[in-house]
Design a protein around this motif. Structure first.
Motif: not given
Length: 257
Positions: A97-98, A100-101, A104-105
């Motif tokens: 999750d980290l 992928n977050s 996304d940026h």
């Protein structure tokens, strides 16, 4: 020098900033004999990441350092009160999750800087699960393995495992205010019944309440801050060199190689 620790930055600090890669320190919260803090692995990972990113920045590499994850996979140490463990699948999903977050940026290069041996297999599994997806490159570093030669140069004792001469020396360099050398004691590990398994390379977890009497192994009374400084300084230089190399590396299509 510009800031690079995400938890210290404001949005204004990030305006017009671009980072080459992200560093994700991972540790654990577990008993370390009597004399080292429960957060020892987390403190080591966080500080080595901070120093290495600062050194890499001096060489022109932009590494964004995330807050260290303070929990890891420690089921074998759970007999010692207040040890905290999470499932490997929990750690894997959290790291995913980290990453992928941040993907996304726009970030595509990641280094998971590990401070706890119990996390290694899970982190490798993460890199295999995400391999080839979204153009991500994920490396993992067990930071202490980068300086095995330096450890051999400074060690005085033979049995090294956990809260020992070397780990205590590192803590005297990284978090001396949390080390209680007056509680340090020499501890030998208890032999296993599975001697053939150990001799021929079989792997298994040891229940630490049977393996050792105090959640530590070795002789931490031989630890010194000078030894710890030599080890940590060498690790920082080598990891910084890896960060610079990764920052400069170019993608070839979807992959970085």
């Amino acid at each position: 020098m510009k800031k690079f620790l995400l938890y210290e930055m404001c949005r204004g600090d990030l305006k017009n900033r671009k980072f080459d890669l992200a560093v994700l320190p991972v540790g654990a919260t577990e008993a370390h004999a009597w004399h080292l803090p429960f957060g020892n692995d987390t403190l080591h990972a966080a500080e080595v990441a901070r120093r290495a990113a600062a050194r890499a920045a001096e060489k022109g590499a932009g590494a964004l350092v995330l807050p260290a994850i303070p929990f890891g996979c420690s089921p074998d140490v759970m007999s010692y009160p207040y040890t905290v463990t999470i499932r490997p699948t929990t750690l894997l999903r959290l790291l995913e999750d980290l990453i992928n977050s941040l993907a996304d940026h726009g970030l595509r290069k990641f280094v998971v800087l590990n401070g706890h041996g119990g996390n290694t297999g899970t982190i490798e599994a993460l890199t295999r699960e995400l391999f080839g997806k979204r153009g991500l490159f994920i490396a993992w570093i067990d930071w202490w393995t980068t300086v095995a030669d330096v450890v051999r140069q400074v060690q005085e004792t033979e049995e090294l495992s956990h809260a020992d001469e070397i780990e205590t020396s590192q803590s005297l360099e990284i978090c001396p205010e949390l080390v209680r050398m007056d509680w340090a004691e020499k501890t030998r590990s208890n032999p296993t019944q599975l001697k053939k398994m150990k001799k021929y390379g079989g792997k298994f977890l040891s229940p630490w309440h049977l393996y050792t009497k105090n959640a530590g192994v070795g002789d931490p009374t031989k630890a010194t801050r000078e030894k710890g400084r030599k080890i940590v300084t060498a690790a920082v230089e080598r990891i910084a060199a890896m960060l610079v190399e990764l920052a400069r590396a170019k993608h070839k299509g979807q992959y970085l190689y």
